[in-house]
Write a protein that holds these residues in place. Sequence first.
Motif, mmCIF file in Angstrom:
data_model
loop_
_atom_site.group_PDB
_atom_site.id
_atom_site.type_symbol
_atom_site.label_atom_id
_atom_site.label_comp_id
_atom_site.label_asym_id
_atom_site.label_seq_id
_atom_site.Cartn_x
_atom_site.Cartn_y
_atom_site.Cartn_z
ATOM 1 N N ARG A 44 0.825 -1.312 0.132
ATOM 2 C CA ARG A 44 -0.106 0.028 0.184
ATOM 3 C C ARG A 44 0.906 1.326 -0.024
ATOM 4 N NH1 ARG A 44 -2.211 -3.602 3.157
ATOM 5 N NH2 ARG A 44 -4.330 -4.254 3.031
ATOM 6 N N ARG A 45 0.573 2.148 -0.889
ATOM 7 C CA ARG A 45 1.403 3.461 -0.936
ATOM 8 C C ARG A 45 0.532 4.596 -1.081
ATOM 9 N NH1 ARG A 45 4.335 3.742 -6.330
ATOM 10 N NH2 ARG A 45 2.001 4.564 -6.929
ATOM 11 N N ALA A 46 0.660 5.751 -0.064
ATOM 12 C CA ALA A 46 0.141 6.895 -0.149
ATOM 13 C C ALA A 46 1.268 7.883 -0.680
ATOM 14 C CB ALA A 46 -0.438 7.500 1.226
ATOM 15 N N ARG A 47 0.821 8.748 -1.681
ATOM 16 C CA ARG A 47 1.755 9.746 -2.342
ATOM 17 C C ARG A 47 1.206 11.153 -2.528
ATOM 18 N NH1 ARG A 47 4.236 8.620 -8.113
ATOM 19 N NH2 ARG A 47 2.173 8.622 -8.758
ATOM 20 N N ALA A 48 2.049 12.146 -2.082
ATOM 21 C CA ALA A 48 1.552 13.691 -2.320
ATOM 22 C C ALA A 48 2.866 14.141 -2.942
ATOM 23 C CB ALA A 48 1.368 14.360 -1.171
ATOM 24 N N ILE A 49 2.522 14.833 -4.142
ATOM 25 C CA ILE A 49 3.399 15.778 -5.066
ATOM 26 C C ILE A 49 2.950 16.992 -5.218
ATOM 27 C CG2 ILE A 49 4.310 15.525 -7.232
ATOM 28 C CD1 ILE A 49 3.265 12.887 -7.673
ATOM 29 N N GLY A 50 3.726 18.034 -5.415
ATOM 30 C CA GLY A 50 3.551 19.305 -5.622
ATOM 31 C C GLY A 50 4.698 19.924 -6.293
ATOM 32 N N ALA A 51 4.107 20.824 -7.588
ATOM 33 C CA ALA A 51 4.985 21.266 -8.312
ATOM 34 C C ALA A 51 5.055 22.992 -8.290
ATOM 35 C CB ALA A 51 5.100 20.891 -9.834
ATOM 36 N N PHE A 52 5.916 23.752 -8.343
ATOM 37 C CA PHE A 52 5.806 25.298 -8.264
ATOM 38 C C PHE A 52 6.459 26.144 -9.213
ATOM 39 C CE2 PHE A 52 6.279 22.655 -4.356
ATOM 40 C CZ PHE A 52 4.862 22.898 -3.830
ATOM 41 N N PRO A 53 6.079 26.199 -10.581
ATOM 42 C CA PRO A 53 6.750 26.773 -11.695
ATOM 43 C C PRO A 53 7.065 28.204 -11.263
ATOM 44 C CG PRO A 53 4.777 25.578 -12.347
ATOM 45 C CD PRO A 53 4.795 25.629 -11.051
ATOM 46 N N ILE A 54 8.074 28.697 -11.395
ATOM 47 C CA ILE A 54 8.604 30.014 -11.033
ATOM 48 C C ILE A 54 8.874 30.642 -12.302
ATOM 49 C CG2 ILE A 54 10.009 31.582 -9.927
ATOM 50 C CD1 ILE A 54 10.196 29.338 -7.635
ATOM 51 N N LYS A 55 8.262 31.692 -13.010
ATOM 52 C CA LYS A 55 8.895 32.286 -14.354
ATOM 53 C C LYS A 55 9.779 33.462 -14.092
ATOM 54 C CE LYS A 55 6.943 35.034 -18.052
ATOM 55 N NZ LYS A 55 8.074 35.793 -18.269
ATOM 56 N N LEU A 56 10.850 33.127 -14.827
ATOM 57 C CA LEU A 56 12.205 34.076 -14.956
ATOM 58 C C LEU A 56 12.047 35.184 -15.713
ATOM 59 C CD1 LEU A 56 14.848 31.181 -14.474
ATOM 60 C CD2 LEU A 56 13.652 32.408 -12.752
ATOM 61 N N LYS A 57 13.017 36.151 -15.750
ATOM 62 C CA LYS A 57 12.830 37.212 -16.466
ATOM 63 C C LYS A 57 12.906 37.099 -17.904
ATOM 64 C CE LYS A 57 14.914 40.610 -12.957
ATOM 65 N NZ LYS A 57 15.961 41.258 -12.938
ATOM 66 N N LYS A 58 13.599 36.282 -18.369
ATOM 67 C CA LYS A 58 13.759 35.770 -19.726
ATOM 68 C C LYS A 58 12.771 35.079 -20.338
ATOM 69 C CE LYS A 58 16.871 33.678 -23.101
ATOM 70 N NZ LYS A 58 17.785 32.699 -23.271
ATOM 71 N N GLU A 59 12.045 35.461 -21.204
ATOM 72 C CA GLU A 59 10.802 34.961 -21.898
ATOM 73 C C GLU A 59 10.744 33.482 -21.971
ATOM 74 O OE1 GLU A 59 7.585 35.588 -25.692
ATOM 75 O OE2 GLU A 59 9.534 36.688 -25.444
ATOM 76 N N GLY A 60 9.692 32.829 -21.489
ATOM 77 C CA GLY A 60 9.673 31.424 -21.877
ATOM 78 C C GLY A 60 10.521 30.527 -20.771
ATOM 79 N N THR A 61 11.288 31.143 -19.955
ATOM 80 C CA THR A 61 12.135 30.444 -19.181
ATOM 81 C C THR A 61 11.574 30.363 -17.521
ATOM 82 O OG1 THR A 61 14.005 31.363 -20.294
ATOM 83 C CG2 THR A 61 14.581 30.506 -17.944
ATOM 84 N N TYR A 62 11.611 28.873 -17.138
ATOM 85 C CA TYR A 62 11.235 28.893 -15.603
ATOM 86 C C TYR A 62 12.014 28.060 -14.776
ATOM 87 C CZ TYR A 62 6.532 30.359 -17.286
ATOM 88 O OH TYR A 62 5.516 31.252 -17.483
ATOM 89 N N LEU A 63 11.931 28.384 -13.707
ATOM 90 C CA LEU A 63 12.562 27.307 -12.482
ATOM 91 C C LEU A 63 11.371 26.470 -11.807
ATOM 92 C CD1 LEU A 63 15.123 29.017 -10.305
ATOM 93 C CD2 LEU A 63 15.441 27.214 -11.850
ATOM 94 N N VAL A 64 11.437 24.968 -11.888
ATOM 95 C CA VAL A 64 10.318 24.161 -11.381
ATOM 96 C C VAL A 64 10.679 23.385 -10.297
ATOM 97 C CG1 VAL A 64 8.504 22.619 -11.968
ATOM 98 C CG2 VAL A 64 9.486 24.082 -13.896
ATOM 99 N N PRO A 65 10.780 24.123 -8.863
ATOM 100 C CA PRO A 65 10.931 23.134 -7.901
ATOM 101 C C PRO A 65 9.894 22.383 -7.527
ATOM 102 C CG PRO A 65 10.364 25.408 -7.129
ATOM 103 C CD PRO A 65 10.677 25.473 -8.720
ATOM 104 N N SER A 66 10.007 21.019 -6.998
ATOM 105 C CA SER A 66 8.802 20.119 -6.637
ATOM 106 C C SER A 66 9.200 19.368 -5.549
ATOM 107 C CB SER A 66 8.440 19.337 -7.816
ATOM 108 O OG SER A 66 9.892 18.438 -8.186
ATOM 109 N N LEU A 67 8.181 18.816 -4.854
ATOM 110 C CA LEU A 67 8.445 17.865 -3.651
ATOM 111 C C LEU A 67 7.671 16.918 -3.773
ATOM 112 C CD1 LEU A 67 8.091 21.031 -0.639
ATOM 113 C CD2 LEU A 67 10.311 19.696 -1.798
ATOM 114 N N GLU A 68 8.133 15.535 -3.181
ATOM 115 C CA GLU A 68 7.235 14.577 -3.204
ATOM 116 C C GLU A 68 7.272 13.699 -1.955
ATOM 117 O OE1 GLU A 68 6.536 10.461 -5.404
ATOM 118 O OE2 GLU A 68 8.057 11.944 -6.234
ATOM 119 N N TYR A 69 6.273 13.170 -1.390
ATOM 120 C CA TYR A 69 6.372 12.291 -0.173
ATOM 121 C C TYR A 69 5.741 11.185 -0.522
ATOM 122 C CZ TYR A 69 5.223 10.474 4.284
ATOM 123 O OH TYR A 69 5.275 9.517 5.493
ATOM 124 N N ARG A 70 6.363 10.178 -0.171
ATOM 125 C CA ARG A 70 5.643 8.494 -0.316
ATOM 126 C C ARG A 70 5.935 7.779 1.158
ATOM 127 N NH1 ARG A 70 7.132 6.058 -6.273
ATOM 128 N NH2 ARG A 70 7.014 7.767 -7.331
#
Length: 300
Positions: A44-70
């Motif tokens: 049995r597994r419980a899982r939670a995931i979150g992603a948090f896109p961050i727009k940077l100054k340059k057009e079309g450029t992103y940082l995407v930190p994410s967290l996951e717990y299982r």
Amino acid sequence: MMKHKIIFISLVIFGCLGMTAQQTDLFRFEYTYFPQKNSDNSFRRARAIGAFPIKLKKEGTYLVPSLEYRNVNFKYEDPEAFDTSELDRFQSFTATLGYTFKIGEHWRFGAETGVKIASNFSTGDVISDDLIYTGTVVFVKTREDLLTDDATRWILGLRYSTTAGFPFPLPIVNYYKRWDEKWSFALGTPKSNLKYYFNSKHEIQAFVTLDGFFANIQENFDATPSNAGNDNIAENISMTIVLSGIGYEYSLTDHLKFYIYGGHTIRNDIRLRDGNMDDVLQINETNTFYGRSGIKFTIF
């Protein structure tokens, strides 16, 4: 809409980087159940995931930190020559940081690095063997908005993990096509599927995908049967699953979806391994049915 489209593409990229292809979720919580056929064991597994896109100054450029717990509850009830009580609970905490930018009109590059702590935590502390490091690069070619008819997408990349058992990166190859208002398909790794859209609220899919887990065993033990005459020290546990099945999704709101998947395993491989990733004991390889359900928050 254009902002949502760019975030959508970045999440698709990092869904593939995290070995969950086609993920476009900002948040997901799910529960999975695998009874082990011809055995009293269960997973049995419980899982939670979150992603948090961050727009940077340059057009079309992103940082995407994410967290996951299982949280994995492995009911190890098979009779063995060793104590299985320390193998019933494993947890993992994963943090990743992705970076993506456009290359011309249709191409996009993505890279991600991450660290995971995965263990049974029997000592109560984190030790060096609990740490797993990953790195991934992908190139994505997209034509048309992925939610429109005649959309296509290629994902090509490489992924390396310190637990993969190979001294080289493994390939990521995935092709997506939506050729009609009602139909789309994806073919490749780590997931292939065929989707049918009844309307904006209901959709079903048939799929084949990879799943599993890997975790350190903090207090290593000899898993050799008492009459074998040699030592086989179990230092970690792995579960490699190839799943086939049917899935259903229902849109509760424009962004909140409920889903339920069920089916059967094609490959069901649970093993204890030593520090060199060599097999110590094969726990179960009998294919079985499974179920998975949850909710997810998407940008669409």
